[in-house]
Design a protein around this motif. Structure first.
Motif, PDB file in Angstrom:
ATOM      1  N   TYR A  19       0.859  -1.191   0.000  1.00  0.00           N
ATOM      2  CA  TYR A  19       0.000   0.000   0.000  1.00  0.00           C
ATOM      3  C   TYR A  19       0.903   1.251   0.000  1.00  0.00           C
ATOM      4  N   ILE A  20       0.268   2.378  -0.275  1.00  0.00           N
ATOM      5  CA  ILE A  20       1.001   3.657  -0.372  1.00  0.00           C
ATOM      6  C   ILE A  20       0.259   4.690   0.451  1.00  0.00           C
ATOM      7  N   LEU A  21       1.016   5.428   1.296  1.00  0.00           N
ATOM      8  CA  LEU A  21       0.412   6.479   2.115  1.00  0.00           C
ATOM      9  C   LEU A  21       0.403   7.803   1.354  1.00  0.00           C
ATOM     10  N   ARG A  22      -0.700   8.499   1.428  1.00  0.00           N
ATOM     11  CA  ARG A  22      -0.785   9.859   0.888  1.00  0.00           C
ATOM     12  C   ARG A  22      -1.667  10.659   1.811  1.00  0.00           C
ATOM     13  N   GLU A  23      -1.122  11.733   2.329  1.00  0.00           N
ATOM     14  CA  GLU A  23      -1.832  12.607   3.277  1.00  0.00           C
ATOM     15  C   GLU A  23      -2.407  11.793   4.437  1.00  0.00           C
ATOM     16  N   ASN A  24      -1.555  10.884   4.948  1.00  0.00           N
ATOM     17  CA  ASN A  24      -1.891  10.051   6.103  1.00  0.00           C
ATOM     18  C   ASN A  24      -3.003   9.038   5.836  1.00  0.00           C
ATOM     19  N   ASN A  25      -3.308   8.858   4.550  1.00  0.00           N
ATOM     20  CA  ASN A  25      -4.303   7.842   4.200  1.00  0.00           C
ATOM     21  C   ASN A  25      -3.627   6.781   3.343  1.00  0.00           C
ATOM     22  N   GLN A  26      -3.932   5.508   3.647  1.00  0.00           N
ATOM     23  CA  GLN A  26      -3.328   4.421   2.911  1.00  0.00           C
ATOM     24  C   GLN A  26      -4.191   4.065   1.703  1.00  0.00           C
ATOM     25  N   HIS A  27      -3.494   3.745   0.581  1.00  0.00           N
ATOM     26  CA  HIS A  27      -4.182   3.383  -0.652  1.00  0.00           C
ATOM     27  C   HIS A  27      -3.556   2.107  -1.193  1.00  0.00           C
ATOM     28  N   CYS A  28      -4.401   1.286  -1.779  1.00  0.00           N
ATOM     29  CA  CYS A  28      -3.828   0.167  -2.522  1.00  0.00           C
ATOM     30  C   CYS A  28      -3.138   0.721  -3.757  1.00  0.00           C
ATOM     31  N   VAL A  29      -2.244  -0.068  -4.313  1.00  0.00           N
ATOM     32  CA  VAL A  29      -1.455   0.410  -5.456  1.00  0.00           C
ATOM     33  C   VAL A  29      -2.364   0.785  -6.613  1.00  0.00           C
ATOM     34  N   LYS A  30      -3.369  -0.007  -6.898  1.00  0.00           N
ATOM     35  CA  LYS A  30      -4.256   0.265  -8.022  1.00  0.00           C
ATOM     36  C   LYS A  30      -4.980   1.583  -7.852  1.00  0.00           C
ATOM     37  N   CYS A  31      -5.528   1.815  -6.669  1.00  0.00           N
ATOM     38  CA  CYS A  31      -6.242   3.070  -6.436  1.00  0.00           C
ATOM     39  C   CYS A  31      -5.297   4.270  -6.458  1.00  0.00           C
ATOM     40  N   PHE A  32      -4.127   4.097  -5.859  1.00  0.00           N
ATOM     41  CA  PHE A  32      -3.167   5.222  -5.844  1.00  0.00           C
ATOM     42  C   PHE A  32      -2.769   5.626  -7.260  1.00  0.00           C
ATOM     43  N   GLU A  33      -2.494   4.616  -8.106  1.00  0.00           N
ATOM     44  CA  GLU A  33      -2.055   4.932  -9.465  1.00  0.00           C
ATOM     45  C   GLU A  33      -3.172   5.554 -10.286  1.00  0.00           C
ATOM     46  N   SER A  34      -4.420   5.085 -10.101  1.00  0.00           N
ATOM     47  CA  SER A  34      -5.527   5.653 -10.856  1.00  0.00           C
ATOM     48  C   SER A  34      -5.848   7.067 -10.388  1.00  0.00           C
ATOM     49  N   LEU A  35      -5.584   7.353  -9.112  1.00  0.00           N
ATOM     50  CA  LEU A  35      -5.915   8.672  -8.573  1.00  0.00           C
ATOM     51  C   LEU A  35      -4.785   9.685  -8.745  1.00  0.00           C
ATOM     52  N   TYR A  36      -3.558   9.228  -8.568  1.00  0.00           N
ATOM     53  CA  TYR A  36      -2.468  10.201  -8.437  1.00  0.00           C
ATOM     54  C   TYR A  36      -1.311  10.039  -9.431  1.00  0.00           C
ATOM     55  N   SER A  37      -1.172   8.909 -10.067  1.00  0.00           N
ATOM     56  CA  SER A  37      -0.019   8.721 -10.945  1.00  0.00           C
ATOM     57  C   SER A  37      -0.149   9.586 -12.197  1.00  0.00           C
ATOM     58  N   ASN A  38       0.994  10.007 -12.719  1.00  0.00           N
ATOM     59  CA  ASN A  38       1.033  10.841 -13.924  1.00  0.00           C
ATOM     60  C   ASN A  38       1.186   9.988 -15.166  1.00  0.00           C
ATOM     61  N   THR A  39       0.823  10.589 -16.308  1.00  0.00           N
ATOM     62  CA  THR A  39       0.962   9.897 -17.588  1.00  0.00           C
ATOM     63  C   THR A  39       2.248  10.352 -18.264  1.00  0.00           C
ATOM     64  N   CYS A  40       2.996   9.433 -18.779  1.00  0.00           N
ATOM     65  CA  CYS A  40       4.269   9.749 -19.425  1.00  0.00           C
ATOM     66  C   CYS A  40       4.018  10.501 -20.730  1.00  0.00           C
ATOM     67  N   LYS A  44       2.854   7.650 -23.097  1.00  0.00           N
ATOM     68  CA  LYS A  44       1.454   7.859 -22.718  1.00  0.00           C
ATOM     69  C   LYS A  44       0.935   6.838 -21.706  1.00  0.00           C
ATOM     70  N   ALA A  45       1.812   6.004 -21.185  1.00  0.00           N
ATOM     71  CA  ALA A  45       1.396   5.041 -20.159  1.00  0.00           C
ATOM     72  C   ALA A  45       1.521   5.667 -18.778  1.00  0.00           C
ATOM     73  N   ILE A  46       0.780   5.053 -17.802  1.00  0.00           N
ATOM     74  CA  ILE A  46       0.849   5.519 -16.421  1.00  0.00           C
ATOM     75  C   ILE A  46       2.257   5.303 -15.874  1.00  0.00           C
ATOM     76  N   ILE A  47       2.740   6.273 -15.127  1.00  0.00           N
ATOM     77  CA  ILE A  47       4.021   6.108 -14.445  1.00  0.00           C
ATOM     78  C   ILE A  47       3.701   5.475 -13.093  1.00  0.00           C
ATOM     79  N   SER A  48       3.956   4.199 -13.009  1.00  0.00           N
ATOM     80  CA  SER A  48       3.536   3.453 -11.818  1.00  0.00           C
ATOM     81  C   SER A  48       4.328   3.867 -10.589  1.00  0.00           C
ATOM     82  N   SER A  49       3.826   3.463  -9.448  1.00  0.00           N
ATOM     83  CA  SER A  49       4.419   3.875  -8.172  1.00  0.00           C
ATOM     84  C   SER A  49       5.814   3.324  -7.975  1.00  0.00           C
ATOM     85  N   ASP A  50       6.134   2.227  -8.659  1.00  0.00           N
ATOM     86  CA  ASP A  50       7.474   1.668  -8.483  1.00  0.00           C
ATOM     87  C   ASP A  50       8.461   2.163  -9.542  1.00  0.00           C
ATOM     88  N   CYS A  51       8.031   3.154 -10.350  1.00  0.00           N
ATOM     89  CA  CYS A  51       8.922   3.756 -11.356  1.00  0.00           C
ATOM     90  C   CYS A  51       9.305   5.168 -10.926  1.00  0.00           C
TER      91      CYS A  51
END
Length: 279
Positions: A19-40, A44-51
């Motif tokens: 999971y990934i913390l953001r603003e003291n809230n935990q998110h699963c990887v899928k939700c975090f990437e759909s909500l906060y990850s940027n597009t290259c 044009k693909a999502i920049i995943s949390s492990d990149c």
């Protein structure tokens, strides 16, 4: 029943999951990437949390996608430039868009100081005086025949120097006997009056105002003793070492004009032949 540990967004349990913390809230990887990850910007693909997410002016890239748009070399931890939203390595940018130095013909690299004049560009160290080779920088200069000169060098090499005071003539001036003079230095040899814009004459290559020349050198009429002005083509009569105005060349006795006639002299006087025989 134990306390739940769920994703803040989808509420699925995170027990045993990454999971990934953001603003003291935990998110699963899928939700975090759909909500906060940027597009290259590149793939044009999502920049995943492990990149690694590399950004420039609100644009984002995968680390492997952060490359020169022309030669495709990696720009990670390298200097680069942007043109029309494309990233370019400094070499490609220079070859494509940078100015070439007018003197050495080499590229003026982005970010380096350059001098510009009349559509041409120079490296700061190449923009030098043609004569002394010193950088001109922000100093005043004078262009001549595709070269540039600092003011002192231009004056030494090209400027006219007054024949009288030997200083540089910056504006105006007078030419006399093919020599340059300041207006204020071109003076009558006799009275020292400025001659610029005045009628003058010369003797032995020295300039004189008309009054001084007449008083010093002009012939004087033997009859009226006034100056016979040679300027303007005035006519006069000359005999031996004496001269007369045409109007003054008259018989001493009867005052008849002797111009074009025979005459007799007696001491300083002239007579018509008739009066001369009686004198």
């Amino acid at each position: 029943m134990g306390e739940r540990f769920d994703c803040y967004y989808c509420k699925e349990s995170l027990l045993g999951r990454k999971y990934i913390l953001r603003e003291n809230n935990q998110h699963c990887v899928k939700c975090f990437e759909s909500l906060y990850s940027n597009t290259c910007e590149d793939c044009k693909a999502i920049i995943s949390s492990d990149c690694k997410d590399l950004s420039y002016k609100d644009h984002h890239w995968h680390e492997q996608c952060f490359k020169c748009s022309k030669c495709s070399c990696s720009l990670v931890e390298k200097a680069f430039a942007a043109k029309d939203e494309n990233l370019l390595c400094t070499e490609c940018y220079s070859n494509e868009y940078s100015s070439k130095c007018f003197t050495c013909k080499k590229t003026i690299m982005p970010g380096s100081r350059k001098m510009e004049y009349r559509g041409n560009s120079w490296h700061e160290t190449c923009f030098v005086c043609k004569r002394c080779r010193q950088p001109i920088g922000t100093k005043s200069f004078i262009p001549k025949e595709n070269n540039n000169y600092c003011i002192p060098c231009y004056e030494k090499q090209f400027a006219l120097h007054c024949s009288s005071c030997k200083k540089v003539i910056t504006t105006g001036g007078v030419t006399y006997h093919d020599q340059p003079w300041h207006k204020e230095c071109f003076l009558c040899t006799g009275c020292k009056m400025q001659l610029a814009g005045q009628r003058f004459t010369s003797r032995d290559d020295f300039p004189y105002c008309l009054d001084c020349f007449s008083n010093l050198y002009a012939k004087k009429c033997a009859a009226c003793v006034n100056v016979i002005a040679g300027i303007g083509g005035s006519k006069y009569i000359s005999f031996e070492d004496r001269q007369w105005h045409n109007d003054c060349f008259n018989c001493k006795n009867c005052a008849i004009s002797l111009v074009g006639r025979g005459f007799l002299t007696k001491r300083d006087d002239v007579f018509c032949p008739e009066c001369g025989r009686d004198a």
